[in-house]
Design an enzyme around this catalytic site. Structure first.
Site, PDB file in Angstrom:
ATOM      1  N   ARG A 129      81.473  44.809  62.559  1.00 39.51           N
ATOM      2  CA  ARG A 129      80.891  46.071  62.132  1.00 39.51           C
ATOM      3  C   ARG A 129      79.379  45.935  62.057  1.00 39.51           C
ATOM      4  O   ARG A 129      78.847  44.822  62.004  1.00 39.51           O
ATOM      5  CB  ARG A 129      81.485  46.522  60.807  1.00 39.51           C
ATOM      6  CG  ARG A 129      81.119  45.664  59.614  1.00 39.51           C
ATOM      7  CD  ARG A 129      81.927  46.021  58.371  1.00 39.51           C
ATOM      8  NE  ARG A 129      81.570  47.305  57.810  1.00 39.51           N
ATOM      9  CZ  ARG A 129      82.376  48.367  57.792  1.00 39.51           C
ATOM     10  NH1 ARG A 129      83.587  48.306  58.298  1.00 39.51           N
ATOM     11  NH2 ARG A 129      81.982  49.487  57.253  1.00 39.51           N
ATOM     12  N   LYS A 166      81.165  54.827  52.915  1.00 41.11           N
ATOM     13  CA  LYS A 166      81.189  56.268  52.679  1.00 41.11           C
ATOM     14  C   LYS A 166      81.313  56.572  51.194  1.00 41.11           C
ATOM     15  O   LYS A 166      80.794  57.572  50.715  1.00 41.11           O
ATOM     16  CB  LYS A 166      82.331  56.919  53.458  1.00 41.11           C
ATOM     17  CG  LYS A 166      81.955  57.177  54.908  1.00 41.11           C
ATOM     18  CD  LYS A 166      83.005  58.025  55.616  1.00 41.11           C
ATOM     19  CE  LYS A 166      84.127  57.174  56.109  1.00 41.11           C
ATOM     20  NZ  LYS A 166      85.055  57.902  56.994  1.00 41.11           N
ATOM     21  N   GLU A 207      88.084  59.058  59.581  1.00 40.63           N
ATOM     22  CA  GLU A 207      88.772  59.790  58.528  1.00 40.63           C
ATOM     23  C   GLU A 207      87.796  60.861  58.055  1.00 40.63           C
ATOM     24  O   GLU A 207      86.641  60.542  57.728  1.00 40.63           O
ATOM     25  CB  GLU A 207      89.126  58.844  57.370  1.00 40.63           C
ATOM     26  CG  GLU A 207      89.889  59.572  56.294  1.00 40.63           C
ATOM     27  CD  GLU A 207      90.308  58.686  55.118  1.00 40.63           C
ATOM     28  OE1 GLU A 207      90.088  57.459  55.177  1.00 40.63           O
ATOM     29  OE2 GLU A 207      90.832  59.265  54.158  1.00 40.63           O
TER      30      GLU A 207
HETATM   31  P1  ATP Z   1      83.423  53.233  55.621  1.00 43.56           P
HETATM   32  O1  ATP Z   1      83.856  51.822  55.393  1.00 43.56           O
HETATM   33  O2  ATP Z   1      81.960  53.421  55.761  1.00 43.56           O
HETATM   34  O3  ATP Z   1      84.013  54.202  54.655  1.00 43.56           O
HETATM   35  P2  ATP Z   1      85.485  53.615  57.487  1.00 43.56           P
HETATM   36  O4  ATP Z   1      85.817  52.513  58.379  1.00 43.56           O
HETATM   37  O5  ATP Z   1      86.363  53.779  56.330  1.00 43.56           O
HETATM   38  O6  ATP Z   1      83.967  53.574  57.055  1.00 43.56           O
HETATM   39  P3  ATP Z   1      86.438  55.586  59.264  1.00 43.56           P
HETATM   40  O7  ATP Z   1      86.195  57.036  59.267  1.00 43.56           O
HETATM   41  O8  ATP Z   1      87.796  55.096  59.002  1.00 43.56           O
HETATM   42  O9  ATP Z   1      85.415  54.988  58.236  1.00 43.56           O
HETATM   43  O10 ATP Z   1      85.860  54.923  60.576  1.00 43.56           O
HETATM   44  C1  ATP Z   1      86.028  55.438  61.877  1.00 43.56           C
HETATM   45  C2  ATP Z   1      85.747  54.356  62.874  1.00 43.56           C
HETATM   46  O11 ATP Z   1      84.416  53.891  62.754  1.00 43.56           O
HETATM   47  C3  ATP Z   1      86.648  53.164  62.658  1.00 43.56           C
HETATM   48  O12 ATP Z   1      87.185  52.778  63.922  1.00 43.56           O
HETATM   49  C4  ATP Z   1      85.756  52.110  62.108  1.00 43.56           C
HETATM   50  O13 ATP Z   1      86.140  50.833  62.520  1.00 43.56           O
HETATM   51  C5  ATP Z   1      84.396  52.488  62.688  1.00 43.56           C
HETATM   52  N1  ATP Z   1      83.333  52.041  61.787  1.00 43.56           N
HETATM   53  C6  ATP Z   1      83.162  52.385  60.503  1.00 43.56           C
HETATM   54  N2  ATP Z   1      82.110  51.732  59.964  1.00 43.56           N
HETATM   55  C7  ATP Z   1      81.596  50.965  60.954  1.00 43.56           C
HETATM   56  C8  ATP Z   1      80.498  50.041  61.039  1.00 43.56           C
HETATM   57  N3  ATP Z   1      79.705  49.803  60.001  1.00 43.56           N
HETATM   58  N4  ATP Z   1      80.276  49.432  62.223  1.00 43.56           N
HETATM   59  C9  ATP Z   1      81.055  49.689  63.286  1.00 43.56           C
HETATM   60  N5  ATP Z   1      82.101  50.527  63.275  1.00 43.56           N
HETATM   61  C10 ATP Z   1      82.382  51.157  62.127  1.00 43.56           C
HETATM   62 MG    MG Z   2      88.490  53.784  56.870  1.00 44.72          MG
END
Ligand code: ATP
Ligand code: MG
Length: 559
Positions: free
Chosen positions: A262, A272, A35
């Site tokens: 994760r 984020k 995102e």
């Molecule tokens: P955050 O929780 O840090 O805001 P998010 O999952 O909301 O991260 P996205 O931009 O939606 O952020 O994530 C893009 C991709 O990265 C998703 O497929 C998510 O599963 C993966 N991702 C995000 N954080 C991690 C992590 N700590 N370890 C592995 N994969 C991750």
């Molecule tokens: Mg997300």
């Protein structure tokens, strides 16, 4: 392009291998779906290495980059740009497979209409509070909304009105009609669409209704013909909803969701939202502050793409959530830089040495190896002069046992040059040492001192005449506790006040002053450093960041 030498095995690659063997798919198609509401962090790097890694390993495979930009309130073009730059820097490429969820808004809308037509979705016009109270909890089933049994015609008309901007924000939502008593809360008539009068970075003001993640994500995957939709474990109990959407909407393909653990790192926050807070409150200098766990921060700190990829390879892919020691990442960085970074000399905390036995105008060319561990990388010439800078802690008045460096009466080698013996020193009014007086031993360049003279250490040095002043930034961990997310008074309460120290007048060998930004090297005996991407200007303003110390000095300090 292949970025990893060893063949990798994990439960996801095994699953893909068996899907190919059974003929279910010809080739895997994966996606990385950020995102655009922040910069990428090291957790994203794990997901990137997995998804793009699979695309590199399997014949005919590919990995899409998809911006999951369905929430205009938090998204921004700056993030879209930085995400693309970071993925390329990590060594991966989506080729022509770049997608924006916002380009699929018509398709999401058609799917919502199809659900209404099937009697599987309804417009709920209760207040948010009323809806919340009806949801129940794990032990209590939810209650049906009074709008649950509206006619298809009425739902169509009200959904149309939502779309046309005739209903104010917060006064109506589209919900799936699934099961208000499901033991899985995600299945209790989840929200599919909400009203939001916000300008979207891609579609402008065309839409005022936006789909929820759980509805949009499976549709995005299906639209792009993704075969394996890989996400983190938090989404495991969203999978029944994912499957429900695929089952009931007019989709062109049937992707399958699989979850993996994760990445969580010690001494690091990864959300984020929290990273944005650090930036907005100016606790750091920006998203690419070298202390940030962002890809751009690590890049600026001097971490290399190979080090990050190797780290992701080392931690592997499992279904078990764990807290990974950040020292493992630092180890990976050190390994890569040790193998690839040339050596240079710089003095961070300078103390002047005067070699009284050398003529005033001495400029003796000294050949030093660019990398003592890789003689094939050749030599460079540095000039030895009568006065040189050495590191303040390479001299001691009363050296303890096992201190083999300079002290009154002691002999050390100036790396690559002469052995010198300390004959005297000078102090200021407070007794601080201001100068060390030495004599050199002729004939000792590339040769041992005469029998009877002990010279057990070689120290780094820079000629005072040729040295260039530089700013050096020494970074430490941003947080003082292993798990800042768990801090009682919040993660900001455990920020490390000493995470940055700036040395404004370090002395560097002249060749270092003209390197380009992002030049990596080892400052001999001190650690790995990189010319700062933003502030270093070749020839006029040398600025270096410490990437990582040679050894884990933190662990020692903790003891
Ligand atoms: P955050 O929780 O840090 O805001 P998010 O999952 O909301 O991260 P996205 O931009 O939606 O952020 O994530 C893009 C991709 O990265 C998703 O497929 C998510 O599963 C993966 N991702 C995000 N954080 C991690 C992590 N700590 N370890 C592995 N994969 C991750
Ligand atoms: Mg997300």
């Amino acid at each position: 392009m292949s970025t990893q030498p060893a063949e990798r095995r994990d439960f996801i690659r095994d699953m893909i291998t068996s899907d190919l063997a059974s003929g279910k798919h010809q080739a895997p198609i994966t996606r990385f779906p950020p995102e655009p509401n922040g910069y990428l962090h090291i957790g994203h790097a794990k997901s990137i290495c997995l998804n793009f890694g699979i695309a590199q390993e399997f014949a005919g495979a590919r990995c899409h980059l998809r911006f999951d930009d369905t929430n205009p309130s938090k998204e921004d073009q700056e993030y879209v740009n930085s995400i693309q730059e970071d993925i390329h820097w990590l060594g991966f490429d989506w080729k022509d497979k770049l997608f924006f969820a916002s380009n699929m808004f018509d398709f999401f809308y058609e799917c919502a209409v199809a659900l209404i037509q099937k009697g599987l979705a309804y417009v709920d016009e209760q207040t948010v509070e009323e809806i919340r109270l009806q949801r129940g909890n794990v032990n209590t089933p939810g209650q049906a909304s009074p709008y649950r049994d509206r006619s298809i015609e009425e739902n169509m008309a009200r959904f149309e009105a939502m779309k046309n901007g005739e209903i104010p924000e917060g006064q109506a939502i589209l919900r799936a009609k699934i099961d208000m008593s499901s033991s899985n809360m995600n299945m209790r008539d989840p929200v599919l669409y909400r009203i939001m009068f916000a300008e979207h970075h891609n579609t402008g003001n065309k839409w005022c209704i936006y789909p929820m993640y759980d509805f949009a994500h499976p549709l995005e995957d299906a639209y792009e013909h993704i075969t394996h939709s890989l996400c983190t474990l938090e989404f495991e109990n969203h999978r029944p909803l994912y499957d429900w959407v695929i089952e009931n909407c007019p989709v062109p393909s049937r992707p399958r969701q699989t979850e993996f653990a994760r990445l969580n790192l010690t001494y690091t926050v990864m959300s984020k939202r929290k990273l944005l807070q650090l930036v907005q409150e100016e606790r750091v200098s920006g998203w690419d502050d070298p202390r940030m766990p962002t890809v751009s921060g690590m890049r600026r700190r001097g971490y290399t793409p190979a080090a990050i990829r190797n780290f992701c390879h080392t931690i592997g892919i499992t279904k078990m959530n764990a807290l990974t020691d950040v020292a493992l990442l630092e180890y990976s960085v050190r390994e890569d830089l040790n193998a690839h970074a040339p050596r240079r000399m710089a003095v961070l905390n300078p103390l002047k040495v005067v070699i009284t036995t050398l003529p005033d105008d001495t400029e003796e060319p000294i050949e030093v190896l660019n990398n003592p561990e890789k003689p094939e990388e050749g030599n460079r010439t540095v000039l030895l002069t009568k006065e040189v800078w050495i590191e303040r802690d390479d001299f001691m008045l009363d050296p303890p046992k096992k201190y083999y460096r300079l002290a009154p009466g002691r002999t050390v080698r100036l790396r690559g040059g002469y052995c010198i013996t300390c004959t005297d020193y000078k102090t200021d009014a407070e007794g601080n040492i201001t100068e060390v007086i030495c004599e050199h031993i002729p004939g000792t360049i590339g040769a041992n001192p005469p029998e009877g003279i002990q010279c057990r250490a070689a120290i780094h040095w820079v000629s005072t005449k040729h040295a260039v002043d530089a700013e050096i930034r020494i970074y430490d961990r941003l947080f003082t506790t292993e798990n800042p997310d768990a801090a009682e008074d919040g993660f900001l309460s455990v920020l490390n006040p000493d995470s940055l120290s700036i040395i404004s007048q370090a002395k560097i060998e002249p060749a270092l002053a003209t390197v380009e930004p992002e030049f990596h090297c080892q400052f001999e005996r001190l650690g790995y450093f990189v010319a700062d991407r933003r502030d270093h200007v070749a020839g006029t303003r040398p600025v270096f960041n410490r990437t990582v110390a040679l050894k884990d000095s933190w662990a020692k300090k903790q003891k």
